[in-house]
Structures are given as structure tokens and as C-alpha cells.
Motif scaffolding. Structure first.
Motif, PDB file in Angstrom:
ATOM      1  N   ALA A 176      70.705  63.037  62.379  1.00  0.00           N
ATOM      2  CA  ALA A 176      70.966  64.427  62.765  1.00  0.00           C
ATOM      3  C   ALA A 176      69.756  64.878  63.574  1.00  0.00           C
ATOM      4  CB  ALA A 176      71.166  65.320  61.547  1.00  0.00           C
ATOM      5  N   LEU A 177      69.889  64.794  64.893  1.00  0.00           N
ATOM      6  CA  LEU A 177      68.760  65.027  65.791  1.00  0.00           C
ATOM      7  C   LEU A 177      68.809  66.456  66.331  1.00  0.00           C
ATOM      8  CD1 LEU A 177      67.667  62.596  68.694  1.00  0.00           C
ATOM      9  CD2 LEU A 177      66.872  64.935  68.337  1.00  0.00           C
ATOM     10  N   GLU A 178      67.958  67.296  65.785  1.00  0.00           N
ATOM     11  CA  GLU A 178      67.802  68.689  66.234  1.00  0.00           C
ATOM     12  C   GLU A 178      69.144  69.431  66.299  1.00  0.00           C
ATOM     13  OE1 GLU A 178      66.560  71.096  70.099  1.00  0.00           O
ATOM     14  OE2 GLU A 178      65.153  69.447  69.714  1.00  0.00           O
ATOM     15  N   CYS A 179      69.831  69.444  65.185  1.00  0.00           N
ATOM     16  CA  CYS A 179      71.125  70.125  65.134  1.00  0.00           C
ATOM     17  C   CYS A 179      71.434  70.680  63.750  1.00  0.00           C
ATOM     18  CB  CYS A 179      72.240  69.174  65.564  1.00  0.00           C
ATOM     19  SG  CYS A 179      72.273  67.617  64.641  1.00  0.00           S
ATOM     20  N   ILE A 180      70.774  70.164  62.731  1.00  0.00           N
ATOM     21  CA  ILE A 180      71.129  70.486  61.353  1.00  0.00           C
ATOM     22  C   ILE A 180      70.907  71.956  61.021  1.00  0.00           C
ATOM     23  CG2 ILE A 180      68.883  69.941  60.311  1.00  0.00           C
ATOM     24  CD1 ILE A 180      70.460  68.540  58.038  1.00  0.00           C
ATOM     25  N   PHE A 181      70.015  72.632  61.755  1.00  0.00           N
ATOM     26  CA  PHE A 181      69.766  74.055  61.499  1.00  0.00           C
ATOM     27  C   PHE A 181      70.997  74.909  61.783  1.00  0.00           C
ATOM     28  CE2 PHE A 181      68.096  73.071  65.780  1.00  0.00           C
ATOM     29  CZ  PHE A 181      68.943  73.854  66.552  1.00  0.00           C
ATOM     30  N   ALA A 182      71.960  74.363  62.533  1.00  0.00           N
ATOM     31  CA  ALA A 182      73.181  75.098  62.859  1.00  0.00           C
ATOM     32  C   ALA A 182      74.369  74.672  61.998  1.00  0.00           C
ATOM     33  CB  ALA A 182      73.524  74.909  64.335  1.00  0.00           C
ATOM     34  N   PHE A 183      74.178  73.665  61.140  1.00  0.00           N
ATOM     35  CA  PHE A 183      75.271  73.240  60.264  1.00  0.00           C
ATOM     36  C   PHE A 183      75.543  74.331  59.232  1.00  0.00           C
ATOM     37  CE2 PHE A 183      74.401  68.352  60.628  1.00  0.00           C
ATOM     38  CZ  PHE A 183      74.677  68.420  61.988  1.00  0.00           C
ATOM     39  N   PRO A 184      76.793  74.531  58.850  1.00  0.00           N
ATOM     40  CA  PRO A 184      77.102  75.520  57.813  1.00  0.00           C
ATOM     41  C   PRO A 184      76.381  75.245  56.494  1.00  0.00           C
ATOM     42  CG  PRO A 184      79.105  74.882  58.965  1.00  0.00           C
ATOM     43  CD  PRO A 184      78.017  73.955  59.438  1.00  0.00           C
ATOM     44  N   SER A 185      76.163  73.962  56.186  1.00  0.00           N
ATOM     45  CA  SER A 185      75.506  73.619  54.923  1.00  0.00           C
ATOM     46  C   SER A 185      74.792  72.284  55.041  1.00  0.00           C
ATOM     47  CB  SER A 185      76.537  73.551  53.786  1.00  0.00           C
ATOM     48  OG  SER A 185      75.969  73.000  52.617  1.00  0.00           O
ATOM     49  N   ARG A 186      73.475  72.307  54.881  1.00  0.00           N
ATOM     50  CA  ARG A 186      72.735  71.045  54.849  1.00  0.00           C
ATOM     51  C   ARG A 186      73.151  70.223  53.632  1.00  0.00           C
ATOM     52  NH1 ARG A 186      68.854  74.428  57.126  1.00  0.00           N
ATOM     53  NH2 ARG A 186      67.541  73.546  58.806  1.00  0.00           N
ATOM     54  N   GLU A 187      73.331  70.902  52.511  1.00  0.00           N
ATOM     55  CA  GLU A 187      73.657  70.198  51.274  1.00  0.00           C
ATOM     56  C   GLU A 187      74.973  69.433  51.405  1.00  0.00           C
ATOM     57  OE1 GLU A 187      74.626  71.364  46.667  1.00  0.00           O
ATOM     58  OE2 GLU A 187      72.962  72.395  47.659  1.00  0.00           O
ATOM     59  N   LYS A 188      75.990  70.060  51.982  1.00  0.00           N
ATOM     60  CA  LYS A 188      77.275  69.382  52.145  1.00  0.00           C
ATOM     61  C   LYS A 188      77.162  68.230  53.144  1.00  0.00           C
ATOM     62  CE  LYS A 188      80.258  73.226  50.802  1.00  0.00           C
ATOM     63  NZ  LYS A 188      81.307  74.183  51.252  1.00  0.00           N
ATOM     64  N   PHE A 189      76.315  68.409  54.154  1.00  0.00           N
ATOM     65  CA  PHE A 189      76.090  67.312  55.096  1.00  0.00           C
ATOM     66  C   PHE A 189      75.464  66.126  54.380  1.00  0.00           C
ATOM     67  CE2 PHE A 189      72.931  65.272  57.995  1.00  0.00           C
ATOM     68  CZ  PHE A 189      73.838  64.554  58.762  1.00  0.00           C
ATOM     69  N   PHE A 190      74.436  66.375  53.573  1.00  0.00           N
ATOM     70  CA  PHE A 190      73.790  65.303  52.821  1.00  0.00           C
ATOM     71  C   PHE A 190      74.801  64.613  51.905  1.00  0.00           C
ATOM     72  CE2 PHE A 190      69.918  66.638  54.542  1.00  0.00           C
ATOM     73  CZ  PHE A 190      68.843  65.919  54.051  1.00  0.00           C
TER      74      PHE A 190
END
Length: 275
Positions: free
Chosen positions: A136-150
Motif C-alpha cells: 500500500a504505497l502512499e494511499c492507506i490514509f484514504a482507505f475507509p479503514s486501515r484495520e479492515k485492510f490489514f
């Protein structure tokens, strides 16, 4: 409309702009920041170099299976395709226009299997193959949820695999004032730059919060690589675009000042599943 919302149309008018942003929509990396000359050509090379650095950090080899979340125009996948053989490459991006361009422009070679998927990185599908590396290259700050991504990555990653996150990390000393800046300044910066297709809200967090998310989702933070000084020449290039297009000096300069003072640090975080 954000700058990148209409970027494809602008490519038709400005080929130099296409050279700068036609593959990557992220910061640049300069091994020697003093060598930066402020040009779009130089910035394009530096953006390429950041993707190359992430690939090196991932220790990619032929035959790897790699997930690129928030893949944009597919710049990192393009480099992987050019440099390695027999890769399985999956790019996920929320903007269908960018996915379409990546699918049209990037032609598989060397036995590589490439697929770009329009989708939300916080709601990843279950892929048929487990990945060696997720990025995740310079994009995760815009994801609805880091936790769900992980959580989604954990379900799709080999036990010995790696999750590599490139993000802006908040210094804990500014947590109390950060929420105001993030709501009133930074969210506008991101929306103005990347456009409403990307996000109307951003969330930057500190390293401790990342460690808590990792622990909760079955990861451990293995390594942190701080490249804040190496990305600094990005700001003059990006800021001139924002100021010229939106006449928004405060938005343009805010993140740069925080970064220069190391109150925001640009870092590569390497996570591995807990065995």
C-alpha cells in the motif's frame, strides 16, 4: 473537481504532465535530495525511484505473487512486470478510470499474470492465490479503514509474506492539534489534489497506533525505514501545481511545513504475519 479527477484529459493537452503522472501518483524519492532540480521530468524519475525502492525492500524475486492496493495507474506493477518473470500481479484501485488505463497500457511480459480490479482496499476479495507481498504505497490514509485492510491482507497473505505500507506518520507530540489540521486543511489538500474519487476525508496516525492495528489483526511491525528527507523535493513540484490550479497557498504549504519539522515523517513500514 480535484486535480487528478481530470488528469487523463490534461494528459492530452500536456505531454510533460503525462510523463510526470502517467504512471505514478505518489511522492518522489531522491537518494541525494540536493540533486533535485524541481522539474516535472526530475519528479517523474523520483516517483519511479520510490516504487523501485519499495520493490527492493520487498525483496521481490521471479515467481512472486504480489498485491498492490491503491495501485493508481499501475506504475509499481509496471516496474515489476518489466523487471521480473512469472509474477502474479493484482492491482486494486477504487477509481475505475485509473484501473481502465492501467489495464490498457500495461502489457504482460515474461510469463507475468496481471489483473487490475476496481474495488475498495478495505473490502478485499478472497483471491485464489496467497500473496508473497502486499503493498500500500502512499494511499492507506484514504482507505475507509486501515484495520479492515490489514484483516483482508492477512486472509490473502502467505504466513512468511510481507505487508509493506508507505505512509505519512504523525509525531506523537502534535496529536492534540493534528485533528484540527487534518479536518480543516489536510482533507482539503488531499481532495483538491487527488479528487473526490479518492476521498473526502483522510486520517494520518502515529506509529503506536499502527502497532496496535498490527497486533489486533495478526501482524507485527518488523521494520521502519524513514525516508522523510529523501522525499522533501516533492513538495515544491506538487505545491506549484496546487497553487496554480486552486490558488490555495495554505493548503499547499501546510503539509510541507509539518514534514520539514519532522512532525510528519514519510516512512516505509514492513509488517509480517504473527506465526
Amino acid at each position: 473537481m480535484g486535480y487528478f479527477d481530470a488528469l487523463l484529459e490534461r494528459f492530452e493537452e500536456d505531454k510533460e504532465l503525462e510523463k510526470a503522472f502517467g504512471k505514478h501518483i505518489h511522492w518522489g524519492y531522491w537518494e541525494n535530495p540536493s540533486s533535485a532540480d524541481g522539474s516535472l521530468k526530475d519528479f517523474a524519475i523520483a516517483s519511479n525511484n520510490l516504487s523501485r525502492l519499495v520493490i527492493d525492500v520487498a525483496q521481490v524475486d521471479n515467481g512472486f505473487r504480489i498485491l498492490d492496493a491503491g495501485c493508481g495507474f499501475g506504475g509499481t506493477i509496471s516496474l515489476l512486470n518489466e523487471g521480473f518473470d512469472n509474477l502474479l500481479l493484482r492491482g486494486v484501485n477504487i477509481d475505475g478510470v485509473q484501473v481502465k488505463r492501467a489495464s490498457e497500457v500495461i502489457i504482460p511480459r515474461g510469463g507475468n499474470d496481471i489483473q487490475f480490479i476496481e474495488g475498495d482496499a478495505s473490502n478485499l476479495p478472497n483471491f485464489n492465490d496467497l500473496f508473497d507481498v502486499a503493498i500500500a504505497l502512499e494511499c492507506i490514509f484514504a482507505f475507509p479503514s486501515r484495520e479492515k485492510f490489514f484483516e483482508g491482507v492477512k486472509q490473502n497473505l502467505k504466513q512468511e509474506g510481507k505487508l509493506i505500507v508507505v505512509d505519512f506518520i504523525i509525531n506523537p507530540t502534535i496529536i492534540k492539534i493534528w485533528s484540527w489540521f487534518e479536518k480543516n486543511i489536510l482533507s482539503r489538500l488531499i481532495t483538491d489534489t487527488y479528487g473526490s474519487k479518492a476521498t473526502n476525508e483522510v486520517a494520518f496516525i502515529d506509529l503506536k497506533t499502527y502497532q496496535e492495528i498490527a497486533q489486533k489483526t495478526g501482524f507485527r511491525l518488523e521494520k521502519v525505514i524513514d525516508i522523510n528527507k529523501n522525499v522533501q523535493p516533492t513538495y515544491p513540484a506538487i505545491n506549484s501545481i496546487i497553487i496554480n490550479n486552486f490558488n490555495d497557498f495554505l493548503t499547499a504549504k501546510g503539509l510541507e511545513y509539518f514534514s520539514l519539522l519532522n512532525l510528519i515523517q514519510y516512512q516505509i513500514l514492513i509488517f509480517q504475519p504473527i506465526k
